[in-house]
Design a protein around this motif. Structure first.
Motif, PDB file in Angstrom:
ATOM      1  N   LEU A 192      -8.257  -2.744  -3.867  1.00 52.87           N
ATOM      2  CA  LEU A 192      -7.865  -1.442  -3.733  1.00 52.87           C
ATOM      3  C   LEU A 192      -8.411  -0.833  -5.136  1.00 52.87           C
ATOM      4  CD1 LEU A 192      -5.110   0.794  -2.652  1.00 52.87           C
ATOM      5  CD2 LEU A 192      -6.015   0.943  -5.007  1.00 52.87           C
TER       6      LEU A 192
ATOM      7  N   TYR B  30      -8.849   1.243  -0.342  1.00 54.34           N
ATOM      8  CA  TYR B  30      -8.375   0.152   0.208  1.00 54.34           C
ATOM      9  C   TYR B  30      -9.156  -0.563   1.063  1.00 54.34           C
ATOM     10  CZ  TYR B  30      -5.151  -3.154   1.833  1.00 54.34           C
ATOM     11  OH  TYR B  30      -4.517  -4.356   2.392  1.00 54.34           O
TER      12      TYR B  30
ATOM     13  N   LEU C   6       0.848  -1.353  -0.036  1.00 54.31           N
ATOM     14  CA  LEU C   6       0.044  -0.079   0.062  1.00 54.31           C
ATOM     15  C   LEU C   6       0.813   1.186  -0.063  1.00 54.31           C
ATOM     16  CD1 LEU C   6      -2.977   1.397   0.099  1.00 54.31           C
ATOM     17  CD2 LEU C   6      -2.748   1.225   2.622  1.00 54.31           C
TER      18      LEU C   6
ATOM     19  N   ASN D 235      -8.349  -6.417   0.963  1.00 49.93           N
ATOM     20  CA  ASN D 235      -7.112  -6.561  -0.091  1.00 49.93           C
ATOM     21  C   ASN D 235      -7.423  -5.764  -1.401  1.00 49.93           C
ATOM     22  OD1 ASN D 235      -5.506  -7.653   2.141  1.00 49.93           O
ATOM     23  ND2 ASN D 235      -6.152  -9.503   1.576  1.00 49.93           N
TER      24      ASN D 235
END
Length: 178
Positions: free
Chosen positions: A123, A96, A47, A121
């Protein structure tokens, strides 16, 4: 992994959190053609790396569930209706999913809704100027999401029913018509 498909256009004020799957799948390549990008991000490091590459300097966390509204069903319902109202933003919208799940609906070039179901998980990056809306799923009715921003965190929606085409909307339309 995100699931994307054309919305069946049979939603009502009572059932907009249902799946509304038309049975017509939409590929990630089709989403990319309208500027929508998907990433499966498994770690904070991934991320952070994506945020750095895309010049996102700020972030916050949003929790959408009844408890986040002190079990005030009217306030919760009002917020869910606000997010489901068709709108666009002047900036990219980046979400996200950490916990829970939700649906992002986006308009394609033909003004048809594409529904994406996001889970942990996932995004999604929506380009500035794209019409979209968001709702929780009827199964979980909760989501915890990280929001990323290039500048200071803000959330200003330009609702479609206002008929306003800002520079972001005009630029977006030019991008997808090429």
């Amino acid at each position: 992994m995100v699931t994307a498909y054309y919305h069946d256009d049979k939603d009502t004020p009572e059932n907009f959190t249902d799946a509304h799957n038309s049975g017509e799948p939409v590929s990630l390549a089709e989403l990319e053609k309208i500027g929508v990008l998907y990433y499966n991000v498994k770690t904070t490091e991934e991320l952070d790396s994506l945020a750095s590459k895309r010049n996102y300097k700020n972030r916050d966390v949003v929790n959408l569930n009844l408890a986040a509204f002190n079990n005030d069903i009217e306030a919760y319902t009002a917020k869910m209706k606000q997010f489901y109202k068709e709108h666009y933003h002047e900036d990219e919208e980046i979400r996200y999913i950490v916990e829970g799940e939700g649906y992002f609906d986006v308009r394609n070039k033909d003004d048809r809704w594409i529904r994406t179901r996001l889970q942990p998980n996932d995004l999604l990056i929506l380009p500035a100027g794209i019409y979209h809306r968001f709702t929780l799923t009827s199964e979980l009715k909760q989501v915890k999401a990280v929001r990323l921003f290039q500048d200071e965190p803000k959330w200003e929606a330009i609702n479609r029913d206002l008929g306003k085409n800002s520079a972001a909307r005009t630029e977006y339309l030019e991008t997808i018509s090429a």
